[in-house]
Design an enzyme around this catalytic site. Structure first.
Site, PDB file in Angstrom:
ATOM      1  N   SER A 177       0.845  -1.045   0.104  1.00 12.00           N
ATOM      2  CA  SER A 177       0.093  -0.107   0.014  1.00 12.00           C
ATOM      3  C   SER A 177       0.851   1.183  -0.008  1.00 12.00           C
ATOM      4  CB  SER A 177      -1.023  -0.003   1.300  1.00 12.00           C
ATOM      5  OG  SER A 177      -1.575   1.240   1.468  1.00 12.00           O
TER       6      SER A 177
ATOM      7  N   TYR B 184      -2.489  -0.524  10.565  1.00  9.19           N
ATOM      8  CA  TYR B 184      -2.725  -0.797   9.107  1.00  9.19           C
ATOM      9  C   TYR B 184      -1.290  -0.187   8.563  1.00  9.19           C
ATOM     10  CZ  TYR B 184      -3.944  -1.158   4.199  1.00  9.19           C
ATOM     11  OH  TYR B 184      -4.468  -1.400   2.857  1.00  9.19           O
TER      12      TYR B 184
END
Length: 256
Positions: A142, A155
């Site tokens: 990501s 995250y």
């Protein structure tokens, strides 16, 4: 002729969003696809879409945080695919919050899926990947692997680990000819977008506009655009001399 003809691919987290787009893209390029997810209804729907387009796919319900389920999933995948040439680690857990807001259980939950789950899938698929002359692992990292979003500590941390896992695996598996790369999506318009907005507690339309304005291209990305990057890294024809790398698909978000 497709770029992935006669190859077998496992795609985790393929029930919706980016994972669904990846499974469909690989299948449209000739791969047989094992669609892996814990969401059975949506996962079966992905398989139907592939079959309706003339592709071959099988749904396998799996929680990748459970090593026993991963082991069984790989066995079932092999029976269907005939070979395991491509592994796409896309399944992900989203846990929001600042460090003081996150419990021990939440930390363990996100790491079990986003990091340990990826490693377990590679471990179980490895004996079969070694047999392929066109083997590739693609991990979905990501932009959160690179830049830290606010109050997104679990995250951000897990995706940073995915990037280092990718580099480490590329070093260790090179002797077997197995390429390992990552794709780093930015703001992609999926159902997860709305979960993020719900957590933020902000106005949907206003926040969507902010997401769009956050990239140089002034829009959110589409799942299919991420899938094209995964296809490139999965294809021996296109990326046979690329390993240990990450492709950022974010419309220039990290430069804003």
């Amino acid at each position: 002729m497709g770029k992935l003809d006669n190859l077998g691919a496992i795609v985790t987290g393929s029930a919706e969003g980016i994972g669904e787009a990846i499974a469909i893209e690989l299948a449209s390029n000739g791969a047989k696809v094992a669609c892996v997810d814990f969401n059975e209804e949506s996962g079966i729907d992905t398989v139907k879409k592939i079959k309706n387009s003339g592709g071959e796919a099988l749904f396998i319900k799996t929680d990748i945080s459970d090593p026993a389920q991963v082991k069984l999933m790989v066995s079932e995948s092999l029976n269907f695919l005939g070979s395991i040439d491509i592994l796409v680690n896309n399944a992900a857990k989203f846990i929001f919050g600042a460090v003081e807001d996150v419990s021990q259980e939440q930390w363990e939950d996100i790491l079990k899926v986003n990091v340990i789950g990826y490693a377990t899938c590679v471990k179980e698929a490895l004996p079969h990947l070694k047999k392929s002359e066109k083997s590739a692992v693609v991990n979905l990292a990501s932009v959160s692997s690179i830049i830290a979003g606010p109050k997104f500590v679990p995250y951000n941390t897990s995706k940073g680990a995915v990037l280092m896992l990718t580099r480490s695996l590329s070093v260790d598996l090179a002797e077997y000819g197995i390429r390992v790369n990552a794709v780093c999506p930015g703001s992609i318009h999926t159902s997860a977008t709305y979960k993020h907005i719900e957590h933020m507690g902000t106005d949907v339309e206003k926040t969507l506009k902010e997401f769009q304005e956050g990239s140089l291209l002034k829009r959110q990305g589409r799942p299919e655009e991420v899938a094209k990057a995964v296809l490139f890294l999965a294809s021996h024809e296109d990326s046979s001399f690329i390993t240990g790398e990450n492709i950022i698909v974010d419309g220039g978000l990290i430069y804003t």
